[in-house]
Design a protein around this motif. Structure first.
Motif, PDB file in Angstrom:
ATOM      1  N   SER A 193       3.256  16.943 -47.206  1.00  0.00           N
ATOM      2  CA  SER A 193       2.976  17.137 -45.532  1.00  0.00           C
ATOM      3  C   SER A 193       4.581  17.236 -45.078  1.00  0.00           C
ATOM      4  O   SER A 193       4.825  18.115 -44.267  1.00  0.00           O
ATOM      5  N   GLU A 194       5.294  16.247 -45.393  1.00  0.00           N
ATOM      6  CA  GLU A 194       6.710  16.137 -44.893  1.00  0.00           C
ATOM      7  C   GLU A 194       7.454  17.555 -45.226  1.00  0.00           C
ATOM      8  O   GLU A 194       7.960  17.918 -44.438  1.00  0.00           O
ATOM      9  N   LYS A 195       7.563  17.790 -46.502  1.00  0.00           N
ATOM     10  CA  LYS A 195       8.127  18.981 -47.076  1.00  0.00           C
ATOM     11  C   LYS A 195       7.562  20.221 -46.190  1.00  0.00           C
ATOM     12  O   LYS A 195       8.392  21.193 -46.080  1.00  0.00           O
ATOM     13  N   TRP A 196       6.214  20.304 -46.103  1.00  0.00           N
ATOM     14  CA  TRP A 196       5.409  21.469 -45.604  1.00  0.00           C
ATOM     15  C   TRP A 196       6.106  21.773 -44.302  1.00  0.00           C
ATOM     16  O   TRP A 196       6.374  22.816 -43.925  1.00  0.00           O
ATOM     17  N   TYR A 197       6.046  20.748 -43.443  1.00  0.00           N
ATOM     18  CA  TYR A 197       6.522  20.646 -41.878  1.00  0.00           C
ATOM     19  C   TYR A 197       7.980  21.188 -41.886  1.00  0.00           C
ATOM     20  O   TYR A 197       8.721  21.792 -41.036  1.00  0.00           O
ATOM     21  N   GLU A 198       8.915  20.660 -42.810  1.00  0.00           N
ATOM     22  CA  GLU A 198      10.294  20.582 -42.648  1.00  0.00           C
ATOM     23  C   GLU A 198      10.432  22.347 -43.382  1.00  0.00           C
ATOM     24  O   GLU A 198      11.299  22.915 -42.492  1.00  0.00           O
ATOM     25  N   ALA A 199       9.717  22.659 -44.161  1.00  0.00           N
ATOM     26  CA  ALA A 199       9.856  24.271 -44.728  1.00  0.00           C
ATOM     27  C   ALA A 199       9.632  25.144 -43.567  1.00  0.00           C
ATOM     28  O   ALA A 199      10.284  26.059 -43.273  1.00  0.00           O
ATOM     29  N   LEU A 200       8.535  24.705 -42.661  1.00  0.00           N
ATOM     30  CA  LEU A 200       8.102  25.457 -41.376  1.00  0.00           C
ATOM     31  C   LEU A 200       9.200  25.615 -40.523  1.00  0.00           C
ATOM     32  O   LEU A 200       9.656  26.532 -39.756  1.00  0.00           O
ATOM     33  N   ARG A 201       9.903  24.266 -40.241  1.00  0.00           N
ATOM     34  CA  ARG A 201      10.902  24.281 -39.304  1.00  0.00           C
ATOM     35  C   ARG A 201      12.126  25.046 -39.695  1.00  0.00           C
ATOM     36  O   ARG A 201      12.871  25.585 -38.782  1.00  0.00           O
ATOM     37  N   ASN A 202      12.444  25.158 -40.948  1.00  0.00           N
ATOM     38  CA  ASN A 202      13.719  25.745 -41.508  1.00  0.00           C
ATOM     39  C   ASN A 202      13.359  27.016 -41.894  1.00  0.00           C
ATOM     40  O   ASN A 202      14.265  27.859 -42.338  1.00  0.00           O
ATOM     41  N   LYS A 203      12.181  27.744 -41.578  1.00  0.00           N
ATOM     42  CA  LYS A 203      11.744  28.988 -41.668  1.00  0.00           C
ATOM     43  C   LYS A 203      11.689  29.383 -43.153  1.00  0.00           C
ATOM     44  O   LYS A 203      11.872  30.671 -43.566  1.00  0.00           O
ATOM     45  N   ASN A 204      11.603  28.494 -44.207  1.00  0.00           N
ATOM     46  CA  ASN A 204      11.435  28.712 -45.523  1.00  0.00           C
ATOM     47  C   ASN A 204       9.778  28.905 -45.942  1.00  0.00           C
ATOM     48  O   ASN A 204       9.063  27.808 -46.277  1.00  0.00           O
ATOM     49  N   PHE A 205       9.288  30.191 -45.481  1.00  0.00           N
ATOM     50  CA  PHE A 205       7.846  30.406 -45.541  1.00  0.00           C
ATOM     51  C   PHE A 205       7.272  30.475 -46.958  1.00  0.00           C
ATOM     52  O   PHE A 205       6.400  30.252 -47.069  1.00  0.00           O
ATOM     53  N   ASP A 206       8.220  31.126 -47.964  1.00  0.00           N
ATOM     54  CA  ASP A 206       7.957  31.066 -48.981  1.00  0.00           C
ATOM     55  C   ASP A 206       7.500  29.517 -49.572  1.00  0.00           C
ATOM     56  O   ASP A 206       6.581  29.433 -50.671  1.00  0.00           O
ATOM     57  N   ASP A 207       8.510  28.525 -49.295  1.00  0.00           N
ATOM     58  CA  ASP A 207       8.242  27.168 -49.865  1.00  0.00           C
ATOM     59  C   ASP A 207       6.932  26.940 -49.136  1.00  0.00           C
ATOM     60  O   ASP A 207       6.183  25.998 -49.696  1.00  0.00           O
ATOM     61  N   ALA A 208       6.920  27.099 -47.801  1.00  0.00           N
ATOM     62  CA  ALA A 208       5.602  26.649 -47.020  1.00  0.00           C
ATOM     63  C   ALA A 208       4.299  27.012 -47.894  1.00  0.00           C
ATOM     64  O   ALA A 208       3.266  26.205 -47.812  1.00  0.00           O
ATOM     65  N   GLN A 209       4.349  28.120 -48.247  1.00  0.00           N
ATOM     66  CA  GLN A 209       3.153  28.914 -49.016  1.00  0.00           C
ATOM     67  C   GLN A 209       2.887  27.934 -50.268  1.00  0.00           C
ATOM     68  O   GLN A 209       1.762  27.690 -50.141  1.00  0.00           O
ATOM     69  N   ALA A 210       3.873  27.790 -51.145  1.00  0.00           N
ATOM     70  CA  ALA A 210       3.501  26.952 -52.089  1.00  0.00           C
ATOM     71  C   ALA A 210       3.264  25.586 -51.871  1.00  0.00           C
ATOM     72  O   ALA A 210       2.126  24.924 -52.563  1.00  0.00           O
ATOM     73  N   LEU A 211       3.686  24.923 -50.808  1.00  0.00           N
ATOM     74  CA  LEU A 211       3.272  23.630 -50.346  1.00  0.00           C
ATOM     75  C   LEU A 211       2.137  23.715 -49.731  1.00  0.00           C
ATOM     76  O   LEU A 211       1.016  22.846 -49.965  1.00  0.00           O
ATOM     77  N   THR A 212       1.563  24.724 -49.215  1.00  0.00           N
ATOM     78  CA  THR A 212       0.175  24.931 -48.535  1.00  0.00           C
ATOM     79  C   THR A 212      -0.868  24.938 -49.720  1.00  0.00           C
ATOM     80  O   THR A 212      -2.060  24.260 -49.591  1.00  0.00           O
ATOM     81  N   GLU A 213      -0.639  25.403 -50.588  1.00  0.00           N
ATOM     82  CA  GLU A 213      -1.602  25.469 -52.080  1.00  0.00           C
ATOM     83  C   GLU A 213      -1.570  24.084 -52.568  1.00  0.00           C
ATOM     84  O   GLU A 213      -2.671  23.748 -52.787  1.00  0.00           O
TER      85      GLU A 213
END
Length: 309
Positions: free
Chosen positions: A58-78
């Motif tokens: 959850s923390e990494k997901w939110y951090e990825a969104l804030r940093n606009k790393n949307f590919d990372d956010a996609q993997a973490l969403t899975e």
């Protein structure tokens, strides 16, 4: 999956309980206790891992969104989607109270960051303009949508894509109304330039901003041509009342074409005023300063005074 394994362990614990009485009677107490201990140890280990991994993801997901790393956010969403599946399975069967409590804690951790994301998106789309921020939100939603369990708690890409089209349409209509009511070319150009920034949203709206700007640009040119004809007519009729509202934006502009147009108008006004004075036989070969020309253009009272001479 992990949750299914835990369910099997709980079913095994129930079976162990059924065999405890029998095994006690035949003297196999230690064997039963060992199996029970290992089963409970596995449950405790899973409980700890479930809380830790959901917190980390959850923390990494939110951090990825804030940093606009949307590919990372996609993997973490899975990963978070799988975690919510595990939690749903745990919620569906009878198990130790501690496991359900930890599952609820893990779920709350996930839903907490999802709620913060929904609030941020709603705030961005509640404001006018903010085109870059809206584009970032749409790019993010396009990546993190599409999973079974997380989609229930995240902003919907299709919904906000339509909202974006509505925002652009509303602001384009506002610019058009302003153009029809205003004579200030500078203000109109500023609003068109502001709307031009909405083109960053074109990839998500089927070029809505570009399609809206095209007729507005044509209308701007038409209005400019009408203004040019009006100013020419006012000069020819020696009607300088209000002409300053057309000339001032040109005078203050740093655009070369507008500067050239301003100089042309000044020369026309100078010529008309000279002819007027010459015809009135007040003075031959009168030298008129640039300041006099501007004063004539901006002051109706002065033009009226000259007309009475």
């Amino acid at each position: 999956s992990n949750s299914q394994a835990i369910q099997i362990i709980h079913e095994a614990l129930d079976e162990i309980k059924e065999h405890e009485v029998f095994n006690l009677e035949i003297g196999q107490k230690n064997l039963v206790q060992e199996k029970r201990r290992k089963a409970l140890e596995g449950v405790r280990r899973y409980r700890k891992e479930l809380v830790e991994k959901t917190k980390k993801w959850s923390e990494k997901w939110y951090e990825a969104l804030r940093n606009k790393n949307f590919d990372d956010a996609q993997a973490l969403t899975e990963s978070l989607d799988r975690a919510l599946l595990e939690i749903e399975v745990i919620e569906s069967f009878s198990c130790q109270p501690g496991l359900k409590e930890d599952a609820a804690k893990a779920k709350q951790c996930i839903l907490g960051v999802f709620a913060k994301t929904r609030s941020y998106v709603e705030e961005v789309f509640s404001k006018p303009a903010e085109y870059e921020a809206k584009a970032d939100c749409l790019a993010c939603m396009a990546k993190i949508n599409g999973f079974t369990f997380t989609d229930q708690h995240l902003p919907k890409f299709t919904l906000y894509k339509e909202k974006t089209r509505d925002v652009i349409s509303h602001e384009a209509c506002a610019v058009e109304r302003f153009m029809m009511e205003s004579t200030g070319g500078k203000e109109v150009d500023a609003k068109l330039e502001a709307l031009e920034k909405a083109r960053v949203l074109d990839p998500y709206t089927c070029d809505e901003a570009t399609n809206r700007l095209r007729p507005l640009r044509s209308l701007r040119e038409k209005r400019a041509d009408e203004a040019d004809k009006l100013v020419d007519d006012m000069i020819q009729r020696k009607d300088f009342k209000g002409i300053g509202s057309f000339l001032k934006p040109l005078c203050r502009s740093k655009d070369a074409i507008k500067e050239q147009k301003y100089e042309q108008y000044m020369r026309k006004i100078e010529s008309v005023v000279k002819d007027f004075i010459s015809n009135a036989r007040l003075k031959q070969n009168l030298m008129i300063s640039q300041g006099d020309i501007v004063a004539v253009a901006d002051s109706h009272d002065r033009s009226c005074t000259m007309s009475s001479i």
